[in-house]
Design an enzyme around this catalytic site. Structure first.
Site, mmCIF file in Angstrom:
data_model
loop_
_atom_site.group_PDB
_atom_site.id
_atom_site.type_symbol
_atom_site.label_atom_id
_atom_site.label_comp_id
_atom_site.label_asym_id
_atom_site.label_seq_id
_atom_site.Cartn_x
_atom_site.Cartn_y
_atom_site.Cartn_z
ATOM 1 C CG HIS A 182 -2.418 -0.350 0.794
ATOM 2 N ND1 HIS A 182 -3.205 0.199 -0.261
ATOM 3 C CD2 HIS A 182 -3.142 -1.105 1.502
ATOM 4 C CE1 HIS A 182 -4.262 -0.445 -0.610
ATOM 5 N NE2 HIS A 182 -4.382 -1.171 0.800
ATOM 6 C CE1 TYR B 59 -9.922 4.516 6.983
ATOM 7 C CE2 TYR B 59 -9.480 3.450 9.105
ATOM 8 C CZ TYR B 59 -9.186 3.509 7.919
ATOM 9 O OH TYR B 59 -8.195 2.950 7.252
ATOM 10 C CB THR C 133 -7.188 7.627 1.030
ATOM 11 O OG1 THR C 133 -5.917 7.049 1.716
ATOM 12 C CG2 THR C 133 -7.311 6.757 -0.323
#
Length: 597
Positions: A440, A556, A569
């Site tokens: 990621h 979230y 993000t």
């Protein structure tokens, strides 16, 4: 031996009669074609750099501006209001060129400056237009006049046929909200879950850490794009892997040439493409204090893991990509290899699954020289890392229509059969199913998802398979076979590897995953209720958690910020005053669907 000699361009032998040269015409041809391909890539990158640098204008528009200025000069009209004469007086070639030539040169310089200024103005206008986000807050199906005018202007100033990175200079920067506004929003988001102190006061603490660094925790559990659930084009593992890798090479070539169209919200608003640059040829390198991303502009090989062994496979031959059938042949050779892993090789990849600091120290101590460095370089500089998995995975109809095992395999595997530092791992299962394990730090999940959609569609609709399930096409059987990477792993390093494996295994075993298919209704029905499918799912999660636990928790949802330059993000706090009120109403038997709560 004949295959091995293809890699040697020339040999010479010293004999009593002199030096005897032996040239390989095929190898020299491959070197020549490789050089041509390299220069072609450089020219394409240079051309794309020019096109992106002048967007939303085009290089041809410079000629139009020059012709227009020259035409006015011949008509004895000075559109520069004296600037052309000033330029002519300051030219350092007054004594070498005729007066008419100086005038023409000055006019061209003025036209170039005017052209550059127009480009900057167009970019500024486009950036201002893209800073408007009111369109996101309008009800579905009811677009205001302001938004309609804005959309028309965005289309007008967006230019024609943009390249992948054409809009980068026109995207606005992500705004940073004020501290007071941040505290107010955080307060609203935490009111439902915070335990207030006895004096009724809430204590706030703000950290001062460096959030720009990559962390040093485990990278084991990742995102996992899956294969088509109901369709398996072939059950031949090597064939499916061959088509997938070839499709990835096509995607990478289009990426290098910037031929992919920029993603646009509503088909109008461009999104940042920055993250796509590091999809291939990229590895996360461990560090003592912080990790960093290593990205190469190009790489001509991939590395394959199978049954504890690592293999290097060349992806090019004679200036072209290997065909799917050639890749299948190479992968089948790996599957047919019966050799055992070298000492310490089986679980070597577990180093990338555990804590980063032990891996960083082991990398410096045991992999900085000799054959270990050569082999590690082969992995870290590979365009693609692939695992030919020994398991069979996929959608299981017999177990409550479950994808549990499939998902967990893609998330973390066995903790030693994925190289978690690579930008992504392609996993080809024994039954022909595919999947991806993505890291990621270099990009967010949707970036990998775009590539994966391209791979699956290219595999299914363009490449295809023969009736026997093999890849289509004619292969060059004289290709050099995959080369097995060599290692010399001392016992101390093996102990560190085992420790990393045990730590990663604890994390993997702690992952409790259950996924099943829900087809009672889908987003179509939700949209008919004039509701966002995403909002529907978020409120359903709040209700489900409250029914299960009897309380709310901090929640979230990842929110994409690619409408801004280099955006990644942010988090949307879906546990709000409104969502909790809805949950309480759903649980209150005195409330009805018509209540005005």
């Amino acid at each position: 031996m004949a295959e091995a000699h293809q890699a040697v361009a020339f040999q010479f032998t010293v004999t009593p009669d002199g030096i005897d040269f032996h040239l390989s015409r095929e190898a020299l041809k491959n070197i020549y074609l490789s050089g041509i391909t390299s220069w072609r890539k450089r020219l394409i990158r240079y051309k794309n750099g020019v096109l992106t640098g002048v967007y939303p204008a085009s290089p041809s528009s410079w000629l139009i501006v020059v012709i227009a200025i020259m035409s006015t000069m011949y008509a004895r009209i000075d559109p520069s209001m004296g600037m052309i004469d000033c330029i002519k007086k300051t030219l350092p070639v007054n004594g070498y060129l005729a007066v008419q030539t100086q005038t023409v040169l000055s006019a061209m310089l003025f036209a170039t400056g005017l052209w550059v200024s127009l480009i900057l103005v167009l970019r500024y206008i486009l950036k201002m237009l893209l800073s408007y986000h009111g369109w996101m807050f309008e009800p579905h199906g009811r677009i205001s006049r302001t938004t309609k005018i804005w959309a028309t202007l965005v289309k007008m100033f967006s230019g024609r046929r943009p390249l992948l990175y054409s809009f980068q200079a026109s995207l606005p920067r992500l705004p940073v909200p004020g501290v007071d506004d941040t505290i107010k929003r955080v307060s609203c988001g935490l009111n439902h879950t915070l335990v207030v102190s006895s004096d009724g006061m809430t204590v706030w603490a703000f950290g001062d850490g460096d959030y720009g660094k990559l962390g040093t925790g485990s990278c084991t559990v990742k995102c996992y794009p899956q294969d088509l659930l109901y369709v398996t084009p072939t059950h031949r593992q090597a064939a499916r892997a061959g088509n997938a890798v070839h499709a990835m090479l096509i995607y990478r070539r289009k990426l290098d040439r910037e031929e992919h169209s920029p993603m646009r919200a509503l088909g109008i608003v461009p999104m940042c493409s920055y993250q796509m640059e590091r999809m291939f040829n990229t590895t996360r390198i461990p560090g003592i204090e912080t990790d960093f991303i290593q990205h190469l502009k190009d790489s001509k090989h991939m590395v394959v893991y199978h049954k504890g062994r690592f293999y290097k496979v060349w992806l090019h031959h004679g200036g072209r990509h290997l065909q799917p059938c050639e890749l299948e042949m190479q992968f089948q050779k790996i599957l047919d290899d019966k050799t055992e892993p070298q000492p310490g090789e089986l679980k070597l990849a577990a180093l990338t699954a555990g804590e980063r600091i032990p891996w960083a120290r082991a990398r410096v101590k045991f992999f900085s020289q000799g054959i270990n460095k050569v082999s590690l370089d082969a992995i870290e500089k590979a365009a693609i890392f692939m695992t030919l998995d020994e398991e069979e995975q996929g959608y299981d109809k017999e177990k409550l229509r479950s994808i549990d095992s499939y998902a967990k395999s893609l998330l973390h595997g066995k903790c030693y059969n994925r190289w978690f530092d690579k930008s992504f791992n392609l996993i080809a299962y024994k039954n022909g199913k595919l999947g991806i394990n993505a890291e990621h730090s270099w990009a967010d999940a949707p970036i990998v998802g775009h590539m994966w959609e391209f791979v699956l569609s290219t595999d299914h609709f363009q490449l295809g398979y023969t009736e026997e399930g093999h890849c289509k096409g004619d292969m060059n059987k004289m290709l050099s076979p995959p080369s097995k990477l060599k290692w010399d792993i001392p016992q101390e390093c093996q102990d560190i590897t085992e420790s990393s494996y045990k730590m990663a295994k604890v994390i993997a075993d702690d992952v409790d995953f259950h996924g099943c298919l829900f087809d009672d209704f889908g987003k179509g029905l939700i949209k008919k209720c004039r509701t966002s499918p995403d909002a529907f799912i978020q409120i359903a999660l709040q209700l489900a958690h409250f029914r299960d636990k009897g309380e709310f928790c901090l929640t979230y949802e990842a929110s994409m910020t690619r409408l801004f330059r280099e955006g990644r993000t942010e988090t949307v706090r879906s546990c709000t005053i409104e969502s909790t009120a809805f949950v309480h109403a759903m649980e209150n038997p005195d409330k009805t669907c018509n209540s005005n709560w």
